[in-house]
Design an enzyme around this catalytic site. Structure first.
Site, short mmCIF file in Angstrom:
data_model
loop_
_atom_site.label_atom_id
_atom_site.label_comp_id
_atom_site.label_asym_id
_atom_site.label_seq_id
_atom_site.Cartn_x
_atom_site.Cartn_y
_atom_site.Cartn_z
N GLU A 34 65.53 36.24 9.89
CA GLU A 34 65.40 35.24 8.82
C GLU A 34 66.79 34.78 8.39
O GLU A 34 67.70 35.59 8.25
CB GLU A 34 64.65 35.82 7.61
N ARG A 73 53.63 31.65 -0.44
CA ARG A 73 53.95 32.58 0.63
C ARG A 73 53.11 32.40 1.89
O ARG A 73 53.33 33.06 2.89
CB ARG A 73 53.79 34.01 0.12
#
Length: 438
Positions: free
Chosen positions: A193, A332
């Protein structure tokens, strides 16, 4: 930037080619590459292309389309310096009569942003957190299923063998003006990420597309294949793209209220309520592939229940701890296979519907929803997100707010293509079936 400064910069930097870049219905980056001699013509919005050849655009009898470059998106691609510099401009798509093309996802987001401004807001800020996997290339230079490392969350080299590749990605992004906030190994082996600073929604979507291009390019130079597929492997976490959202009125964060419960404003609460109300309707857009729903299952840190919380990561929406100018709503469920321009269009439209109609959100859920029984969830008023693309498409068709946020052109072509995708998947015989039944 303006046209004159771009012409001067390309001359000073000896730029040889220009990529006129745009995004199709499914979020795939397309481009027309022109020699530098054609740049003045492009900057004058006179560069034509065949729109009938682009997925989800137009029929062959209405194929002439024009590329209108956004001069603020001019960037010299740093990895092209050795073979003759290449720069890029992100473009909007227009009809020959000078009107915006309704099938252009970027133009569509601009339309929804204008609806936001009519309500008195000046900015919709987005901070994306895209995740991706790195796989090794085989001897033929093709992607394999062999992960490049077996590291875990926040691991370091030598366990995290993707560290050098990730660092080079960050360096290239910084050369292009990105402000990188964090870079780390994610929970699953081979998963990474890189977080970059929030931007206004249009720029954030441009950044997501640029980010994907850089990740794929630099990974290949390291002998790796980067994929933004939501769930490439069974039994480990999939890749999400959590979206941190906030509305501003000039220089004031409209979601912050120091005197409110959780120090968030009524505006933020109404926005959350709108997201929750339309979550089932927008999921086909934020999670647009058959594979997306292999990620949205309990136990792998991806939300599959429609709820919100200040701290609970099993809920669809979380309110991160930062306050003041950093007050935001984190959605999310979104995954990186989504077309970012369409995803931000539907999320903004959902939140604005909550604000316009002053919808009150349910109580926050602060316990682990994954371990709740179905009866307990129903008692708390927690709905499930769609668990297949087919179900998500049914909810999309039934949601007037979300369908309006896409417009008739994009909506019709998206549904048509995705129903074909689902049907192809449905009739295919998969390896699991042979292992189970043969």
């Amino acid at each position: 930037m303006n046209s004159q400064s771009i012409l001067e910069m390309t001359k000073e930097q000896n730029v040889r080619y220009i990529r006129l870049q745009f995004t199709d219905l499914f979020g795939t980056i397309k481009n027309v590459e022109i020699p530098i001699s054609q740049l003045p013509k492009a900057l004058d919005n006179k560069m034509m292309f065949d729109g009938s050849s682009i997925e989800g655009f137009v029929r062959i009898e209405e194929s002439d389309m024009y590329l209108y470059p956004d001069v603020d998106t001019f960037i010299i691609l740093p990895w092209t310096a050795e073979k003759g510099k290449v720069a890029r401009l992100i473009c909007d798509i227009y009809h020959p009569d000078g009107t915006p093309f309704e099938g252009d996802p970027r133009n569509n987001l601009k339309r929804v942003l204008n609806e936001m401004k009519e309500l008195g807001f000046t900015d919709f800020n987005v901070g994306p957190e895209p995740e991706f996997f790195l796989f090794k290339l085989n001897d033929k230079g093709e992607p394999s299923l062999e992960l490049n490392d077996h590291g875990g969350y926040f691991d370091l080299a030598p366990i995290d063998l993707g560290e050098d590749c990730r660092r080079d990605i960050v360096l290239e992004l910084e050369k292009m003006g990105f402000e990188i906030e964090a870079s780390h190994h994610e929970v699953a082996p081979g998963q990474h990420e890189i977080d970059f600073k929030y931007q206004s929604a249009l720029r954030a979507c441009d950044d997501i597309q640029t980010f994907k291009l850089v990740v794929n390019t630099i990974a290949h130079k390291h002998g790796l294949h980067a994929t933004f597929m939501p769930k490439p492997l069974f039994g480990i976490n999939g890749s999400g793209m959590h979206c941190n959202l906030s509305l501003f009125k000039k220089d004031q964060n409209a979601f912050y209220d120091p005197n409110g419960s959780l120090e968030i404003s009524d505006t933020a609460r109404h926005f959350v309520a709108g997201i929750l109300k339309h979550a089932q309707g927008f999921t086909a857009i934020t999670n647009p592939t058959v594979n997306s729903y292999k990620r949205l299952v309990p136990g792998y840190e991806a939300p599959c229940y429609v709820a919100w919380s200040a701290r609970n990561r099993s809920a669809l929406i979380r309110i991160p701890a930062s306050r003041g100018m950093s007050t935001r709503v984190e959605v999310r469920s979104v995954d990186p296979s989504a077309n970012p321009y369409l995803a931000m269009s539907v999320l903004l439209a959902a939140g604005l519907d909550g604000i316009k109609n002053k919808i009150t959100p349910p109580e926050t859920i602060n316990q682990n929803i994954y371990v709740m029984s179905k009866e307990h969830r129903e008692k708390c008023g927690i709905n499930d997100l769609p668990d297949t693309l087919a179900e998500a498409l049914k909810h999309l068709k039934a949601d007037e707010v979300i369908t309006h946020s896409l417009g008739s052109h994009l909506l019709a072509r998206f549904i048509e293509a995705k129903e074909i995708e689902w049907d192809r998947y449905r009739i295919q015989v998969h390896s699991w079936e042979r292992d189970q039944y043969m």
